[in-house]
Each structure stands twice: as C-alpha cells, then as structure tokens.
Design a protein around this motif. Structure first.
Motif, PDB file in Angstrom:
ATOM      1  N   THR A 109       0.841  -1.188   0.000  1.00 24.13           N
ATOM      2  CA  THR A 109       0.000   0.000   0.000  1.00 24.13           C
ATOM      3  C   THR A 109       0.881   1.245   0.000  1.00 24.13           C
ATOM      4  O   THR A 109       2.079   1.186   0.304  1.00 24.13           O
ATOM      5  N   SER A 110       0.265   2.366  -0.330  1.00 22.50           N
ATOM      6  CA  SER A 110       1.032   3.597  -0.497  1.00 22.50           C
ATOM      7  C   SER A 110       1.638   4.100   0.798  1.00 22.50           C
ATOM      8  O   SER A 110       2.531   4.962   0.769  1.00 22.50           O
ATOM      9  N   ASP A 111       1.219   3.577   1.950  1.00 21.16           N
ATOM     10  CA  ASP A 111       1.844   3.979   3.205  1.00 21.16           C
ATOM     11  C   ASP A 111       3.052   3.111   3.546  1.00 21.16           C
ATOM     12  O   ASP A 111       3.571   3.158   4.659  1.00 21.16           O
ATOM     13  N   GLN A 112       3.537   2.354   2.558  1.00 20.67           N
ATOM     14  CA  GLN A 112       4.763   1.574   2.668  1.00 20.67           C
ATOM     15  C   GLN A 112       5.758   2.073   1.616  1.00 20.67           C
ATOM     16  O   GLN A 112       5.374   2.748   0.660  1.00 20.67           O
ATOM     17  N   PRO A 113       7.038   1.713   1.756  1.00 20.70           N
ATOM     18  CA  PRO A 113       7.971   2.017   0.668  1.00 20.70           C
ATOM     19  C   PRO A 113       7.641   1.176  -0.564  1.00 20.70           C
ATOM     20  O   PRO A 113       6.994   0.125  -0.463  1.00 20.70           O
ATOM     21  N   ALA A 114       8.100   1.602  -1.723  1.00 20.24           N
ATOM     22  CA  ALA A 114       7.904   0.838  -2.950  1.00 20.24           C
ATOM     23  C   ALA A 114       8.747  -0.430  -2.927  1.00 20.24           C
ATOM     24  O   ALA A 114       9.730  -0.542  -2.199  1.00 20.24           O
ATOM     25  N   PHE A 115       8.336  -1.399  -3.745  1.00 21.73           N
ATOM     26  CA  PHE A 115       9.240  -2.491  -4.060  1.00 21.73           C
ATOM     27  C   PHE A 115      10.460  -1.912  -4.785  1.00 21.73           C
ATOM     28  O   PHE A 115      10.447  -0.778  -5.255  1.00 21.73           O
TER      29      PHE A 115
END
Length: 320
Positions: free
Chosen positions: A244-250
C-alpha cells in the motif's frame, strides 16, 4: 570524477548537490538524451574504449556496472562465476592489469572495468583519491576482492550491503557498495532513516533516526493506493506481491511501468508516470526524462539519496 556506466544521473545529481565535479560515461542513446537534457556532463560511449589519462583532472571514480547477469531477475551468468571474478580481481591486483578470463560473457566482464580504471590511473596519471562502487547484493564477494586490492595500494576501504530505505529512498532496495579513500579511514555510511520492517509502523523504531519514507510521502498527490508487483513472490509467478502507499515501494526495476495501481475499492488507477517512478528513485519531480525506454532508464538509476550517502562517506573520510 569519471562515473562509469553513468545511467540517467542518480550519482550525478547527488554529486552536483555536494559540489563534486563529475563526468558520466554512458553508451545508451536514450539515456544520454536524458543526461544532456538534465545538463549533466556526459561522454557518449563505451567505458571500455576510454582510459583514465583522458580525464586527467578527475580526483575520484564512481561506477555501477550493469547488473543483469548478477541480479535475481537476470540470467544468472554472473552469479555462477563469482569465485572466478573474485580470483581475477586478486590476480589483477598482483599483476597490475586486468586479464578477462576466457569464455566470460561481455556483460558480466563489465564488473571488472572499474578495476582496470583504478589500476591504470595508479600506474599512469596518479591514483584516484576516492572511489565509490555499487551493484546488486550478489556482487559483494567481488567488492570484497576489490577492497583487498585497494588496501594493498594504500587505500582505506569498506564494503557491505546497504538498505536504500535507511538513507531516505522511498523503496526497499538492497545494494552492495564499496567506498575507498587515500585520505583517511572510511566506513559505510551510517543510516539516517529506520529500516522498513513489514508490519512495524512508520512511527516505531529508533527515535534517533528518521522514519523510512513511504510512497505516499514521495507521491502525496496520488492519494491512497495499492501497488501490485509485476514479480511473483515465493517462487510463484501468479502470487503478485502487494504494497500500500503507506509503505515504501518495491525495488524499482526497468519494468516499473508494468506495475498495477488500485484504489482502496480495488479499481484500476492510471499507472505511474515517469515523473512518479523517478521520484521513487529520488529524482526531482521535474527531471527531464527523454528518449525511449524511460522505464528502463529509471530502473537502471542509482537512487539519489543512497548515492549522496556513499559520496559523502568516500569524499569526507572522517564523516560517519
């Protein structure tokens, strides 16, 4: 400094912010268009056709050779010959020149190019005062062999695997890095941000460090979304990872344009623009991406914040 395999400018932007002169050598036509649009000093050519004597005023060297044969998603040819490559590095350190092993494919052999530049500079125009190298984690044994050679020539050197989000990059990307200096002790840069751990809130962790940066932090205009990876997880190509957008990107790769984005109700959203994908690598929102294959250019870039930390560690040997 010469920046070998310079890409679209991740290390260059970091160097410019630090007041370090850099000349990037890059062979890809499209990537060169981006570099020139960004006003970056660029030589359009193959690093194998140049030598340190052509850059006599440069005091340092940076390089990030192509990773395709070493990365998990690549061919595996490089990973299969790590011992051979490390032995080649150590032999070159004794002989003072790099001899490419017979049968080694051209792309894998590029990881030896920085050593050729280092040894030729040491013999001819004078040694580089500092060195920064970065690659995928599988290359760490080769960097360890480099460090041994450099230390025998009077350098202070350090190498290891770093997590990009610990330096403010809004993605989880692991890189094998080497920093070296003739001007004093060096160490890998200390993290400035907390490490991302799945399920641990952004606000948790060491209060002396900044929170890791989420996709929402980097792309606030997007609103909440979910990213569906183009890679499978657990060995199952159908098991697409999600964040989700509240995590860092892959880890940002050359296939970033294939990522699906969903709104909170599961509806398809427009895919990432070049500006948005670049921001996940630390580039400015208005970076002038040019030419074709921009997604591949972005995936090939060194994250700007990580490059900044590495350059500081190498050029300011007392900084930690």
């Amino acid at each position: 400094m010469p920046d070998l395999f310079a890409g679209p400018g991740g290390i260059d932007i970091a160097a410019r912010q630090l007041g370090i002169h850099l000349t990037g050598i890059e062979w890809d036509d499209n990537t060169v268009q981006t570099r020139r649009a960004a006003g970056l000093s660029t030589v359009h050519g193959d690093v194998r056709h140049y030598e340190p004597a052509q850059f006599p005023s440069e005091t340092g060297l940076a390089a990030g050779a192509p990773c395709q044969t070493f990365s998990i998603g690549g061919t595996g040819k490089g990973r299969a010959v790590l011992d051979l490559l490390a032995a080649t590095v150590k032999t070159a350190g004794i002989d003072g020149r790099v001899t490419i092993p017979a049968g080694l494919d051209d792309r894998t052999a590029l990881v030896l190019e920085p050593l050729r530049w280092i040894l030729e500079a040491h013999a001819d125009r004078g040694p580089y005062r500092w060195i920064v190298l970065e690659q995928v984690p599988a290359v760490l044994p080769i960097w360890q062999a480099y460090a041994e050679v450099l230390e025998a020539r009077g350098y202070n050197a350090a190498c290891g695997v770093l997590n990009a989000e610990e330096y403010g990059v809004p993605q989880t990307r692991r890189r094998a890095a080497l920093v070296a200096s003739l001007d004093g002790p060096v160490a890998l840069p200390a993290p400035t941000h907390r490490r991302y751990v799945r399920g641990v809130p952004q606000s948790a962790g060491n209060p002396a460090l900044l929170p890791w940066v989420s996709m929402a932090d980097a792309l606030p205009e997007r609103g909440p979304f979910t990213v569906v990876s183009n890679y499978g997880t657990g060995g199952d190509p159908k098991n697409r990872g999600r964040r989700t957008s509240d995590q860092p990107a892959f880890t940002v790769t050359g296939k970033i344009s294939r990522l699906r984005l969903l709104d909170p109700d599961g509806n398809e959203l427009p895919r990432l623009t070049h500006s948005e994908a670049g921001r996940l690598q630390g580039f400015p929102a208005d970076y002038p991406w040019s030419g074709r294959d921009v997604s591949q250019q972005i995936g090939n870039a060194a994250p700007v914040q990580l490059a900044t930390a590495l350059l500081r560690a190498a050029t300011q040997p007392t900084a930690r």
